[in-house]
Design a protein around this motif. Structure first.
Motif, PDB file in Angstrom:
ATOM      1  N   ALA A  65       0.828  -1.205   0.000  1.00 21.62           N
ATOM      2  CA  ALA A  65       0.000   0.000   0.000  1.00 21.62           C
ATOM      3  C   ALA A  65       0.864   1.257   0.000  1.00 21.62           C
ATOM      4  O   ALA A  65       0.574   2.216  -0.728  1.00 21.62           O
ATOM      5  CB  ALA A  65      -0.932  -0.002   1.215  1.00 21.62           C
ATOM      6  N   LEU A  66       1.937   1.263   0.799  1.00 18.61           N
ATOM      7  CA  LEU A  66       2.817   2.435   0.842  1.00 18.61           C
ATOM      8  C   LEU A  66       3.499   2.666  -0.498  1.00 18.61           C
ATOM      9  O   LEU A  66       3.580   3.802  -0.978  1.00 18.61           O
ATOM     10  CB  LEU A  66       3.857   2.274   1.956  1.00 18.61           C
ATOM     11  CG  LEU A  66       3.317   2.378   3.384  1.00 18.61           C
ATOM     12  CD1 LEU A  66       4.390   2.005   4.390  1.00 18.61           C
ATOM     13  CD2 LEU A  66       2.753   3.759   3.657  1.00 18.61           C
ATOM     14  N   THR A  67       3.982   1.592  -1.102  1.00 18.94           N
ATOM     15  CA  THR A  67       4.621   1.701  -2.417  1.00 18.94           C
ATOM     16  C   THR A  67       3.632   2.221  -3.448  1.00 18.94           C
ATOM     17  O   THR A  67       3.958   3.099  -4.248  1.00 18.94           O
ATOM     18  CB  THR A  67       5.188   0.334  -2.856  1.00 18.94           C
ATOM     19  OG1 THR A  67       6.193  -0.057  -1.921  1.00 18.94           O
ATOM     20  CG2 THR A  67       5.779   0.386  -4.240  1.00 18.94           C
ATOM     21  N   ASN A  68       2.426   1.699  -3.412  1.00 20.54           N
ATOM     22  CA  ASN A  68       1.401   2.111  -4.363  1.00 20.54           C
ATOM     23  C   ASN A  68       1.046   3.590  -4.190  1.00 20.54           C
ATOM     24  O   ASN A  68       0.973   4.332  -5.168  1.00 20.54           O
ATOM     25  CB  ASN A  68       0.159   1.234  -4.207  1.00 20.54           C
ATOM     26  CG  ASN A  68      -0.766   1.371  -5.382  1.00 20.54           C
ATOM     27  OD1 ASN A  68      -0.439   0.961  -6.484  1.00 20.54           O
ATOM     28  ND2 ASN A  68      -1.929   1.954  -5.151  1.00 20.54           N
ATOM     29  N   GLU A 110      -3.960   3.576  -9.207  1.00 23.87           N
ATOM     30  CA  GLU A 110      -5.223   3.839  -8.503  1.00 23.87           C
ATOM     31  C   GLU A 110      -6.090   2.581  -8.543  1.00 23.87           C
ATOM     32  O   GLU A 110      -6.713   2.224  -7.548  1.00 23.87           O
ATOM     33  CB  GLU A 110      -5.937   5.056  -9.079  1.00 23.87           C
ATOM     34  CG  GLU A 110      -5.275   6.355  -8.638  1.00 23.87           C
ATOM     35  CD  GLU A 110      -5.921   7.614  -9.193  1.00 23.87           C
ATOM     36  OE1 GLU A 110      -6.717   7.528 -10.161  1.00 23.87           O
ATOM     37  OE2 GLU A 110      -5.620   8.690  -8.648  1.00 23.87           O
ATOM     38  N   ARG A 111      -6.089   1.902  -9.671  1.00 25.01           N
ATOM     39  CA  ARG A 111      -6.839   0.645  -9.790  1.00 25.01           C
ATOM     40  C   ARG A 111      -6.223  -0.430  -8.886  1.00 25.01           C
ATOM     41  O   ARG A 111      -6.930  -1.145  -8.170  1.00 25.01           O
ATOM     42  CB  ARG A 111      -6.864   0.191 -11.253  1.00 25.01           C
ATOM     43  CG  ARG A 111      -7.734  -1.039 -11.498  1.00 25.01           C
ATOM     44  CD  ARG A 111      -7.858  -1.415 -12.968  1.00 25.01           C
ATOM     45  NE  ARG A 111      -6.561  -1.603 -13.599  1.00 25.01           N
ATOM     46  CZ  ARG A 111      -6.075  -0.840 -14.579  1.00 25.01           C
ATOM     47  NH1 ARG A 111      -6.786   0.156 -15.052  1.00 25.01           N
ATOM     48  NH2 ARG A 111      -4.903  -1.076 -15.095  1.00 25.01           N
ATOM     49  N   GLY A 147      -4.499   0.064  -6.205  1.00 24.43           N
ATOM     50  CA  GLY A 147      -4.780   0.438  -4.825  1.00 24.43           C
ATOM     51  C   GLY A 147      -6.158  -0.033  -4.380  1.00 24.43           C
ATOM     52  O   GLY A 147      -6.321  -0.513  -3.251  1.00 24.43           O
ATOM     53  N   SER A 148      -7.133   0.089  -5.252  1.00 21.85           N
ATOM     54  CA  SER A 148      -8.490  -0.387  -4.932  1.00 21.85           C
ATOM     55  C   SER A 148      -8.515  -1.899  -4.774  1.00 21.85           C
ATOM     56  O   SER A 148      -9.137  -2.428  -3.849  1.00 21.85           O
ATOM     57  CB  SER A 148      -9.481   0.024  -6.024  1.00 21.85           C
ATOM     58  OG  SER A 148      -9.617   1.414  -6.051  1.00 21.85           O
ATOM     59  N   THR A 149      -7.835  -2.596  -5.673  1.00 19.44           N
ATOM     60  CA  THR A 149      -7.765  -4.050  -5.596  1.00 19.44           C
ATOM     61  C   THR A 149      -7.107  -4.486  -4.295  1.00 19.44           C
ATOM     62  O   THR A 149      -7.588  -5.389  -3.607  1.00 19.44           O
ATOM     63  CB  THR A 149      -6.970  -4.614  -6.806  1.00 19.44           C
ATOM     64  OG1 THR A 149      -7.647  -4.246  -8.004  1.00 19.44           O
ATOM     65  CG2 THR A 149      -6.831  -6.127  -6.737  1.00 19.44           C
ATOM     66  N   LEU A 150      -6.015  -3.834  -3.952  1.00 24.28           N
ATOM     67  CA  LEU A 150      -5.296  -4.142  -2.724  1.00 24.28           C
ATOM     68  C   LEU A 150      -6.152  -3.850  -1.490  1.00 24.28           C
ATOM     69  O   LEU A 150      -6.213  -4.653  -0.555  1.00 24.28           O
ATOM     70  CB  LEU A 150      -3.996  -3.343  -2.684  1.00 24.28           C
ATOM     71  CG  LEU A 150      -2.998  -3.680  -1.598  1.00 24.28           C
ATOM     72  CD1 LEU A 150      -2.491  -5.107  -1.745  1.00 24.28           C
ATOM     73  CD2 LEU A 150      -1.834  -2.702  -1.651  1.00 24.28           C
ATOM     74  N   ALA A 151      -6.834  -2.711  -1.486  1.00 25.20           N
ATOM     75  CA  ALA A 151      -7.688  -2.339  -0.353  1.00 25.20           C
ATOM     76  C   ALA A 151      -8.824  -3.338  -0.161  1.00 25.20           C
ATOM     77  O   ALA A 151      -9.128  -3.736   0.972  1.00 25.20           O
ATOM     78  CB  ALA A 151      -8.240  -0.931  -0.544  1.00 25.20           C
ATOM     79  N   ASP A 152      -9.441  -3.749  -1.252  1.00 24.06           N
ATOM     80  CA  ASP A 152     -10.530  -4.728  -1.167  1.00 24.06           C
ATOM     81  C   ASP A 152     -10.016  -6.060  -0.617  1.00 24.06           C
ATOM     82  O   ASP A 152     -10.671  -6.687   0.228  1.00 24.06           O
ATOM     83  CB  ASP A 152     -11.178  -4.957  -2.536  1.00 24.06           C
ATOM     84  CG  ASP A 152     -11.967  -3.753  -3.026  1.00 24.06           C
ATOM     85  OD1 ASP A 152     -12.264  -2.843  -2.217  1.00 24.06           O
ATOM     86  OD2 ASP A 152     -12.273  -3.717  -4.239  1.00 24.06           O
ATOM     87  N   ALA A 153      -8.853  -6.482  -1.080  1.00 23.25           N
ATOM     88  CA  ALA A 153      -8.275  -7.754  -0.623  1.00 23.25           C
ATOM     89  C   ALA A 153      -7.895  -7.677   0.852  1.00 23.25           C
ATOM     90  O   ALA A 153      -8.138  -8.624   1.614  1.00 23.25           O
ATOM     91  CB  ALA A 153      -7.058  -8.116  -1.469  1.00 23.25           C
ATOM     92  N   ALA A 154      -7.294  -6.577   1.248  1.00 18.85           N
ATOM     93  CA  ALA A 154      -6.909  -6.414   2.652  1.00 18.85           C
ATOM     94  C   ALA A 154      -8.148  -6.437   3.546  1.00 18.85           C
ATOM     95  O   ALA A 154      -8.146  -7.071   4.610  1.00 18.85           O
ATOM     96  CB  ALA A 154      -6.130  -5.120   2.839  1.00 18.85           C
ATOM     97  N   LYS A 155      -9.190  -5.768   3.116  1.00 17.55           N
ATOM     98  CA  LYS A 155     -10.436  -5.742   3.893  1.00 17.55           C
ATOM     99  C   LYS A 155     -10.991  -7.158   4.031  1.00 17.55           C
ATOM    100  O   LYS A 155     -11.403  -7.566   5.115  1.00 17.55           O
ATOM    101  CB  LYS A 155     -11.454  -4.820   3.222  1.00 17.55           C
ATOM    102  CG  LYS A 155     -12.732  -4.664   3.997  1.00 17.55           C
ATOM    103  CD  LYS A 155     -13.663  -3.673   3.335  1.00 17.55           C
ATOM    104  CE  LYS A 155     -14.943  -3.527   4.146  1.00 17.55           C
ATOM    105  NZ  LYS A 155     -15.872  -2.589   3.526  1.00 17.55           N
TER     106      LYS A 155
END
Length: 165
Positions: free
Chosen positions: A36-39, A70-71, A73-81
């Motif tokens: 997430a930080l890298t993104n 940005e895309r 980041g959304s994929t990563l956020a959804d997976a982390a959640k």
């Protein structure tokens, strides 16, 4: 006494599983945080290049990075959640310092400074995502890393081409 002995034995047998779950969760948390930080760093660096850069190839690369990351980041956020892991909300100091230095680059050096930061960032991101997609625990984050990795490899190839000119 027998009940106490049985409970102790059960705990001793279960302890490695608890430790493994903790280690697995820590590995997922570490990956998600670094990813997430890298993104976020790549998105913010792209914004600086788009606002201040001059070289058309660098600006086009930044535009692509903005859209793709940005895309991602959304994929990563959804997976982390889905995996129950919280992502950082803000960049770390090291990233902020790099962004500040990039932002303060003079016009003649900004494009090259941007491309240089992107080369390093993508080398690190490809290594991070490749390792996690192979060795990370099963779950949404692993699937996300496998989905994002091909784009990161493509970005790395592009940036290597731009920096070798």
């Amino acid at each position: 006494m027998r009940l106490t002995s049985k409970l102790c034995l059960l705990f001793l047998l279960a302890a490695p599983a608890f430790a493994t779950d903790g280690a697995t969760r820590q590995k997922a948390t570490d990956f998600a945080t670094r990813a997430a930080l890298t993104n976020m760093f790549e998105v913010e660096a792209a914004k600086i290049e788009l606002a201040k850069g001059k070289a058309e190839e660098a600006k086009q690369f930044a535009s692509d990075m903005l859209q793709d990351h940005e895309r991602a980041g959304s994929t990563l956020a959804d997976a982390a959640k889905e995996d129950g892991i919280a992502l950082p909300a803000a960049l770390a100091d090291e990233h902020n310092k790099k962004l500040e230095a990039l932002s303060q680059s003079d016009q003649e050096n900004l494009d090259q400074a941007y491309l240089s930061t992107q080369l390093t960032a993508h080398q690190e991101a490809v290594a991070l995502f490749a390792d996690y997609s192979q060795n990370g625990p099963d779950g949404a984050l692993k699937r996300a890393s496998q989905k994002i990795l091909p784009d990161l490899r493509m970005h790395l190839t592009k940036i290597q081409g731009l920096t070798s000119k």
